[in-house]
Design an enzyme around this catalytic site. Sequence first.
Site, PDB file in Angstrom:
ATOM      1  N   THR A  26     -50.103  43.838 -22.550  1.00 15.01           N
ATOM      2  CA  THR A  26     -49.108  43.490 -23.558  1.00 15.01           C
ATOM      3  C   THR A  26     -49.437  42.117 -24.127  1.00 15.01           C
ATOM      4  OG1 THR A  26     -47.378  44.750 -22.430  1.00 15.01           O
ATOM      5  CG2 THR A  26     -46.657  43.077 -23.993  1.00 15.01           C
TER       6      THR A  26
ATOM      7  N   LYS B 219     -43.667  47.459 -27.825  1.00 13.95           N
ATOM      8  CA  LYS B 219     -43.513  46.933 -26.459  1.00 13.95           C
ATOM      9  C   LYS B 219     -42.835  45.568 -26.462  1.00 13.95           C
ATOM     10  CE  LYS B 219     -43.903  46.397 -22.024  1.00 13.95           C
ATOM     11  NZ  LYS B 219     -45.180  46.192 -21.347  1.00 13.95           N
TER      12      LYS B 219
END
Length: 275
Positions: A94, A169
């Site tokens: 991420t 995300k």
Amino acid sequence: MLIGFAGAGRMGRPMVDRLVGAGHTVRVVGRTTESCSALAGFGAEPVESAAAAAHGAAVFVVCVFSDEQVREVCLDGPVLSVLPRGAVVVVHTTGSPRTVAAIADAPRPRGIEVVDAPVSGGPHDIAAGHLTVFAGGTSAAIARARDVFSAYADPVLHVGGTGAGQRVKLVNNTLFAAQIGLVADAVRLGGQLGLEESTLLAALPHASSSGRALASIAAKGAVDAFRASVGEFLGKDIAVARALAAELGADLGILNAAITIGLPAPEPNPGPTRS
């Protein structure tokens, strides 16, 4: 399928285990003798560098901690140049959409595509094959990576072009951090009403206020215990989300106040005292 893998840590190692179990040949970067022995123990092929892992791989998976490490793996060495034509680079880390855009814009052999595929879940979800993947990229690239994802992920959600996975995300983690803040403030309110934190956390997961954040905090037994377990990972992602929002002129709104409660800034280090 030959798969290259960089980042066999807390999340990466169970992914490698599932990939080997699905019948793939997995070439993994191992930095220490202990790590190499562990990887070889469940059937992976440890190698010394990301370039060695990527050489000839149909899919090269990156599952390191930070943007800086993703750039180091993919852009500071020959990884992109040693991948065969038609290979796919999958970034599970991420981070900023700018990072995957930089990889997608870097010189590389024709036909190599990049999929940003940040995940939601933990090692237990990987072991069960139920990790959630937010995939950004072309339909063709994601289709070529499906055999990799299917070893440990379900659902795999195609959310847009390259970089869209990271944006989804980051919104997810922003909302999750805000929910931690709401639970923390609910516990504070409960205390003012004369209730023990343990009593609330045992009761609320069975009621209409329940959700993933509350259930996860209740499983740890206390807000502070849960913060300690996720703070390093979630705090890093929130910093990226805030920076991206500022860059694009976006407004976090009430999420910002809840995040501040959920993930308070660490106490500044005062440094050495002088007598």
